[in-house]
Design an enzyme around this catalytic site. Structure first.
Site, short mmCIF file in Angstrom:
data_model
loop_
_atom_site.label_atom_id
_atom_site.label_comp_id
_atom_site.label_asym_id
_atom_site.label_seq_id
_atom_site.Cartn_x
_atom_site.Cartn_y
_atom_site.Cartn_z
CB SER A 47 -0.91 0.00 1.23
OG SER A 47 -0.13 0.14 2.41
CG LEU A 49 1.40 3.80 6.10
CD1 LEU A 49 2.33 4.99 6.30
CD2 LEU A 49 0.30 3.76 7.15
CE1 TYR A 191 -11.05 1.37 7.32
CE2 TYR A 191 -11.78 3.52 8.12
CZ TYR A 191 -10.76 2.67 7.73
OH TYR A 191 -9.47 3.10 7.76
CE LYS A 195 -9.00 0.75 10.17
NZ LYS A 195 -7.64 0.17 10.12
CB SER A 226 -3.81 8.21 -3.42
OG SER A 226 -4.54 9.29 -3.95
#
Length: 311
Positions: A47, A49, A191, A195, A226
């Site tokens: 990814s 990151l 999501y 988390k 991004s």
């Protein structure tokens, strides 16, 4: 006196710049010494990151184990790291195929990770799967997939690697989480739930393993954007709620997050909230004035739904 002050100002600025440069260089060298020769596992290394974390830790002399679910992209990352590295100061990364959403294979992959170097010093739980939509339109199958990738997968991997850290009485586990581990944003129910769950698990784990000198850290940015994408414009951006929601959802660059992960490891920070003042204020408002927060968010949703989509 005024002339003297004017003449001294450039010298003062030069001195401050010099001190900042020295501080940055010392911090950079310190970062390298902290991770040099350490075994660092990075999940979802392919990814944005993940790549930046790989670059930062590889440059620092870490023994990397890069995990990802696409072998070609892992190999591409490997080639990129090797092409710019000084072989006398860095180690060749190990590559491991890992899809955290397939929790049935995580235990076996954890054994493969341990076999790379015999131990793990630092685990960076970076993998994450996102989904956006009204709660009633998201299937239970998708809810489960999100929980597998964002919660069950990371904790299975962590539990598999943790006994080695406890027995050696050293190690650090870093969870790259999200602001939605602290507050919920509309249309991201699955999501946000994953988390919240992950943050709760690692907060509890932190206290449990402190006596074994194992550090548990969480790094929570708003969103990790991004490289070249800015927040999109739309009709809804003209509403009175645009400032709040754009600031809440406008992400942090992967380079900045990776550098913060390195600082977190270096300083053994327990919790980092990487966000601009608006999201930070939202978290405090959610805690201290929940009814106000809920009202603002609900009004924002109504405003968004009342504006037709473009196109």
């Amino acid at each position: 006196m005024g002339v003297t002050a004017v003449l001294m100002l450039p010298l003062l600025l030069l001195g401050i710049s010099g001190l900042l440069f020295i501080y940055q260089e010392v911090s950079r060298l310190w970062s390298k010494s902290v991770v040099q020769n350490k075994v660092v596992v990075i999940t979802d290394a392919i990814s944005g990151l993940g790549k930046e974390c790989a670059r930062v830790f590889h440059t620092g002399g870490a023994r990397l184990v890069l995990c990802g679910k696409n072998w070609e992209r892992l190999q591409s990352l490997y080639d990129a790291l090797i092409s710019v590295a000084d072989p006398s100061k860095t180690f060749t990364p190990k590559l491991v195929l890992l899809d955290l959403s397939d929790i049935s294979c995580v235990q076996d992959v954890a054994k493969e990770v341990l076999d790379c170097y015999g131990c793990v010093d630092i685990l960076i739980n970076n993998a994450s799967v996102k989904v956006k939509g009204p709660a009633h339109k998201i299937s239970l199958e998708l809810d489960k997939k999100i929980m597998d990738a964002n919660y069950f997968g990371p904790i299975i991997l962590t539990k598999a690697l943790l006994p080695d850290m406890i027995s050696r009485r050293t190690g650090q586990i870093v969870l790259v989480n999200n602001i939605q581990g602290k507050l919920g944003i509309p249309f991201r129910t699955a999501y946000a739930a994953s988390k919240h769950a992950a943050l709760g698990f690692f907060d509890c784990l932190r206290a449990e393993v402190e006596e074994y000198d194992v550090v548990v850290s969480t790094v929570s940015p708003t969103f990790i954007r991004s490289y070249h994408v800015d927040p999109g414009q739309g009709n809804w951006e003209a509403s009175i709620w645009k400032f709040f929601f754009r600031k809440l959802t406008y992400g942090t660059h992967p380079v900045d997050v990776a550098e913060e992960v390195m600082r977190t490891v270096r300083r053994k920070k327990q919790e980092v909230f990487l966000a601009n003042p608006i999201p930070k204020a939202a978290v405090y408002i959610r805690t201290l004035f929940p009814e106000l927060f809920f009202a603002v968010v609900a009004c924002g949703v109504k405003e968004k739904l009342s504006v037709p989509e473009e196109g």
